[in-house]
Design a protein around this motif. Structure first.
Motif, PDB file in Angstrom:
ATOM      1  N   GLN A  13      -0.037  10.201  -4.984  1.00  0.00           N
ATOM      2  CA  GLN A  13      -1.510  10.497  -4.497  1.00  0.00           C
ATOM      3  C   GLN A  13      -2.417   9.472  -5.584  1.00  0.00           C
ATOM      4  O   GLN A  13      -3.437   9.345  -5.393  1.00  0.00           O
ATOM      5  N   ALA A  14      -1.651   9.198  -6.688  1.00  0.00           N
ATOM      6  CA  ALA A  14      -2.680   8.667  -7.612  1.00  0.00           C
ATOM      7  C   ALA A  14      -1.830   7.337  -8.049  1.00  0.00           C
ATOM      8  O   ALA A  14      -0.754   7.205  -8.421  1.00  0.00           O
ATOM      9  N   GLU A  15      -2.691   6.354  -8.853  1.00  0.00           N
ATOM     10  CA  GLU A  15      -1.724   5.227  -9.331  1.00  0.00           C
ATOM     11  C   GLU A  15      -1.206   5.790 -10.396  1.00  0.00           C
ATOM     12  O   GLU A  15      -0.176   5.087 -10.879  1.00  0.00           O
ATOM     13  N   ALA A  16      -1.469   6.725 -11.149  1.00  0.00           N
ATOM     14  CA  ALA A  16      -0.807   7.192 -12.366  1.00  0.00           C
ATOM     15  C   ALA A  16       0.620   7.832 -11.946  1.00  0.00           C
ATOM     16  O   ALA A  16       1.424   7.828 -12.894  1.00  0.00           O
ATOM     17  N   GLU A  17       0.978   8.038 -10.853  1.00  0.00           N
ATOM     18  CA  GLU A  17       2.065   8.614 -10.165  1.00  0.00           C
ATOM     19  C   GLU A  17       3.090   7.788  -9.894  1.00  0.00           C
ATOM     20  O   GLU A  17       4.183   8.212  -9.499  1.00  0.00           O
ATOM     21  N   PHE A  18       2.603   6.540  -9.382  1.00  0.00           N
ATOM     22  CA  PHE A  18       3.657   5.875  -8.563  1.00  0.00           C
ATOM     23  C   PHE A  18       4.923   5.291  -9.325  1.00  0.00           C
ATOM     24  O   PHE A  18       4.976   5.232 -10.718  1.00  0.00           O
ATOM     25  N   CYS A  19       5.963   4.955  -8.613  1.00  0.00           N
ATOM     26  CA  CYS A  19       7.336   4.901  -9.318  1.00  0.00           C
ATOM     27  C   CYS A  19       7.477   3.374  -9.860  1.00  0.00           C
ATOM     28  O   CYS A  19       6.615   2.587  -9.666  1.00  0.00           O
ATOM     29  N   PRO A  20       8.367   3.298 -10.396  1.00  0.00           N
ATOM     30  CA  PRO A  20       8.731   1.896 -11.199  1.00  0.00           C
ATOM     31  C   PRO A  20       9.128   0.914 -10.175  1.00  0.00           C
ATOM     32  O   PRO A  20       8.700  -0.249 -10.434  1.00  0.00           O
ATOM     33  N   HIS A  21       9.668   1.188  -8.977  1.00  0.00           N
ATOM     34  CA  HIS A  21       9.902   0.189  -8.124  1.00  0.00           C
ATOM     35  C   HIS A  21       8.393  -0.458  -7.559  1.00  0.00           C
ATOM     36  O   HIS A  21       8.425  -1.710  -7.179  1.00  0.00           O
ATOM     37  N   LEU A  22       7.322   0.436  -7.438  1.00  0.00           N
ATOM     38  CA  LEU A  22       6.198   0.195  -7.163  1.00  0.00           C
ATOM     39  C   LEU A  22       5.401  -1.036  -8.272  1.00  0.00           C
ATOM     40  O   LEU A  22       4.746  -1.917  -7.954  1.00  0.00           O
ATOM     41  N   ALA A  23       5.639  -0.451  -9.308  1.00  0.00           N
ATOM     42  CA  ALA A  23       5.204  -1.307 -10.479  1.00  0.00           C
ATOM     43  C   ALA A  23       5.559  -2.525 -10.596  1.00  0.00           C
ATOM     44  O   ALA A  23       5.126  -3.671 -10.752  1.00  0.00           O
ATOM     45  N   GLN A  24       7.080  -2.830 -10.285  1.00  0.00           N
ATOM     46  CA  GLN A  24       7.682  -4.068 -10.342  1.00  0.00           C
ATOM     47  C   GLN A  24       7.211  -5.061  -9.040  1.00  0.00           C
ATOM     48  O   GLN A  24       7.059  -5.946  -9.176  1.00  0.00           O
ATOM     49  N   PHE A  25       6.928  -4.252  -7.824  1.00  0.00           N
ATOM     50  CA  PHE A  25       6.619  -4.889  -6.780  1.00  0.00           C
ATOM     51  C   PHE A  25       5.151  -5.515  -7.047  1.00  0.00           C
ATOM     52  O   PHE A  25       4.907  -6.710  -6.699  1.00  0.00           O
ATOM     53  N   PHE A  26       4.472  -4.845  -7.620  1.00  0.00           N
ATOM     54  CA  PHE A  26       2.855  -5.151  -8.082  1.00  0.00           C
ATOM     55  C   PHE A  26       2.918  -6.225  -9.100  1.00  0.00           C
ATOM     56  O   PHE A  26       2.319  -7.379  -8.964  1.00  0.00           O
ATOM     57  N   ALA A  27       3.893  -6.188  -9.901  1.00  0.00           N
ATOM     58  CA  ALA A  27       4.026  -7.251 -11.144  1.00  0.00           C
ATOM     59  C   ALA A  27       4.543  -8.586 -10.433  1.00  0.00           C
ATOM     60  O   ALA A  27       3.895  -9.552 -10.957  1.00  0.00           O
ATOM     61  N   SER A  28       5.408  -8.496  -9.494  1.00  0.00           N
ATOM     62  CA  SER A  28       5.650  -9.741  -8.858  1.00  0.00           C
ATOM     63  C   SER A  28       4.647 -10.460  -8.091  1.00  0.00           C
ATOM     64  O   SER A  28       4.477 -11.563  -7.477  1.00  0.00           O
ATOM     65  N   LEU A  29       3.703  -9.898  -7.639  1.00  0.00           N
ATOM     66  CA  LEU A  29       2.546 -10.196  -6.642  1.00  0.00           C
ATOM     67  C   LEU A  29       1.499 -10.638  -7.549  1.00  0.00           C
ATOM     68  O   LEU A  29       0.248 -10.921  -6.990  1.00  0.00           O
ATOM     69  N   HIS A  30       1.400 -10.712  -8.764  1.00  0.00           N
ATOM     70  CA  HIS A  30       0.285 -11.029  -9.701  1.00  0.00           C
ATOM     71  C   HIS A  30      -0.263 -12.289  -9.225  1.00  0.00           C
ATOM     72  O   HIS A  30       0.490 -13.356  -9.228  1.00  0.00           O
ATOM     73  N   GLY A  31      -1.582 -12.383  -8.891  1.00  0.00           N
ATOM     74  CA  GLY A  31      -2.146 -13.717  -8.643  1.00  0.00           C
ATOM     75  C   GLY A  31      -2.181 -13.873  -7.057  1.00  0.00           C
ATOM     76  O   GLY A  31      -2.552 -14.917  -6.691  1.00  0.00           O
ATOM     77  N   GLN A  32      -1.602 -13.097  -6.580  1.00  0.00           N
ATOM     78  CA  GLN A  32      -1.077 -13.246  -4.974  1.00  0.00           C
ATOM     79  C   GLN A  32      -1.931 -12.529  -3.975  1.00  0.00           C
ATOM     80  O   GLN A  32      -3.179 -11.803  -4.348  1.00  0.00           O
ATOM     81  N   LYS A  33      -1.671 -12.581  -2.721  1.00  0.00           N
ATOM     82  CA  LYS A  33      -2.267 -11.817  -1.540  1.00  0.00           C
ATOM     83  C   LYS A  33      -1.495 -10.507  -1.588  1.00  0.00           C
ATOM     84  O   LYS A  33      -0.301 -10.532  -1.263  1.00  0.00           O
ATOM     85  N   VAL A  34      -2.227  -9.191  -1.511  1.00  0.00           N
ATOM     86  CA  VAL A  34      -1.437  -7.873  -1.464  1.00  0.00           C
ATOM     87  C   VAL A  34      -2.068  -7.149  -0.017  1.00  0.00           C
ATOM     88  O   VAL A  34      -3.348  -7.288  -0.065  1.00  0.00           O
ATOM     89  N   TRP A  35      -1.365  -6.522   0.606  1.00  0.00           N
ATOM     90  CA  TRP A  35      -1.946  -5.841   1.789  1.00  0.00           C
ATOM     91  C   TRP A  35      -1.787  -4.437   1.544  1.00  0.00           C
ATOM     92  O   TRP A  35      -0.588  -3.848   1.301  1.00  0.00           O
TER      93      TRP A  35
END
Length: 92
Positions: A13-35
């Motif tokens: 429910q909050a960005e402080a709670e999300f899992c390591p998989h999502l953190a890696q996913f976001f890191a891989s999309l740095h500078g790109q388009k996210v939906w």
């Protein structure tokens, strides 16, 4: 709001709670388009890369109730530029 990790399907429910998989996913999309998408008949928002969305749309039409596209995504701040040219959080 609730969000779902595309890899492990964990809901949070909050960005402080999300899992390591999502953190890696976001890191891989740095500078790109996210939906951020809420599919029809699903409550939690889901996150996708532009390539994932393009492949999904090519395969079949998507039934969505809400869509936000963030360009120039900053994986450290979770911010980017929306369709109106404003800096917004992927979690807003």
């Amino acid at each position: 709001m609730e969000y779902r990790c595309p890899k492990c399907q964990q809901v949070f429910q909050a960005e402080a709670e999300f899992c390591p998989h999502l953190a890696q996913f976001f890191a891989s999309l740095h500078g790109q388009k996210v939906w951020r998408i809420r599919f029809l008949h699903r409550y939690a928002f889901e996150f996708y890369s532009d390539a994932q969305i393009q492949a999904m749309v090519a395969a079949e039409p998507l039934n969505v109730s809400e869509v936000v596209c963030i360009e120039e995504f900053d994986a450290k701040t979770f911010m980017g530029i929306n369709a109106l040219g404003k800096h917004v959080s992927i979690f807003d």
